[in-house]
Write a protein that holds these residues in place. Structure first.
Motif, PDB file in Angstrom:
ATOM      1  N   UNK A  14     -37.791 -35.895 -34.238  1.00 44.11           N
ATOM      2  CA  UNK A  14     -36.806 -36.611 -35.054  1.00 44.11           C
ATOM      3  C   UNK A  14     -35.682 -35.685 -35.476  1.00 44.11           C
ATOM      4  N   UNK A  15     -36.002 -34.403 -35.613  1.00 44.86           N
ATOM      5  CA  UNK A  15     -35.017 -33.401 -36.031  1.00 44.86           C
ATOM      6  C   UNK A  15     -35.181 -32.165 -35.175  1.00 44.86           C
ATOM      7  N   UNK A  16     -34.210 -31.366 -34.920  1.00 47.66           N
ATOM      8  CA  UNK A  16     -32.821 -31.445 -35.372  1.00 47.66           C
ATOM      9  C   UNK A  16     -31.983 -32.437 -34.587  1.00 47.66           C
ATOM     10  N   UNK A  17     -32.513 -32.918 -33.447  1.00 56.47           N
ATOM     11  CA  UNK A  17     -31.797 -33.912 -32.652  1.00 56.47           C
ATOM     12  C   UNK A  17     -32.648 -35.181 -32.646  1.00 56.47           C
ATOM     13  N   UNK A  18     -32.120 -36.278 -33.172  1.00 54.61           N
ATOM     14  CA  UNK A  18     -32.902 -37.507 -33.213  1.00 54.61           C
ATOM     15  C   UNK A  18     -33.330 -37.965 -31.826  1.00 54.61           C
ATOM     16  N   UNK A  19     -34.601 -38.336 -31.713  1.00 55.74           N
ATOM     17  CA  UNK A  19     -35.157 -38.899 -30.491  1.00 55.74           C
ATOM     18  C   UNK A  19     -35.130 -37.924 -29.301  1.00 55.74           C
ATOM     19  N   UNK A  20     -35.194 -36.639 -29.577  1.00 52.17           N
ATOM     20  CA  UNK A  20     -35.239 -35.633 -28.514  1.00 52.17           C
ATOM     21  C   UNK A  20     -36.606 -35.679 -27.841  1.00 52.17           C
ATOM     22  N   UNK A  21     -36.611 -35.920 -26.550  1.00 45.84           N
ATOM     23  CA  UNK A  21     -37.843 -35.990 -25.770  1.00 45.84           C
ATOM     24  C   UNK A  21     -38.069 -34.639 -25.091  1.00 45.84           C
ATOM     25  N   UNK A  22     -39.170 -34.000 -25.431  1.00 49.32           N
ATOM     26  CA  UNK A  22     -39.556 -32.762 -24.771  1.00 49.32           C
ATOM     27  C   UNK A  22     -40.659 -33.127 -23.792  1.00 49.32           C
TER      28      UNK A  22
END
Length: 107
Positions: free
Chosen positions: A13-21
């Protein structure tokens, strides 16, 4: 697990919203490169509207200028428009394992 590729996905959710790793492990003995690339494409298409970081142990020698390395690199950068974040390949060495880490993200 898809096509014998081990897959772990974490959504931040943070630092980039919805970041998929997306972390992948490819067994060179079980998964031909073409099937591995097809699996990556399915994943990238599934999350195409989200920021993505793709990393893992692809079992491709990144030090040697091999045909497998070139095929994967060209596909991810030219066809999928991903950017490799680190210029120099990071190398993790343990007593039993050497892991090459490539990190890509969408442009």
């Amino acid at each position: 697990n898809k096509n014998n590729v081990e897959i772990t996905i974490t959504v931040l959710k943070e630092p980039i919203p919805n970041l998929h790793i997306i972390a992948l492990y490819r067994s060179k003995n079980l998964v031909p490169l073409k099937l591995f690339i097809q699996t990556i494409d399915v994943l990238l298409d599934s999350f195409s509207s989200n920021p993505i970081v793709l990393l893992g142990d692809f079992n491709i020698d990144l030090i040697q200028n091999s045909s497998d390395r070139k095929v994967l690199h060209d596909h991810l950068q030219q066809k999928r428009h991903l950017t490799q974040l680190n210029i120099n390949t990071q190398l993790i060495i343990t007593p039993f394992l050497i892991i090459f880490i490539l990190i890509y993200h969408t442009k």
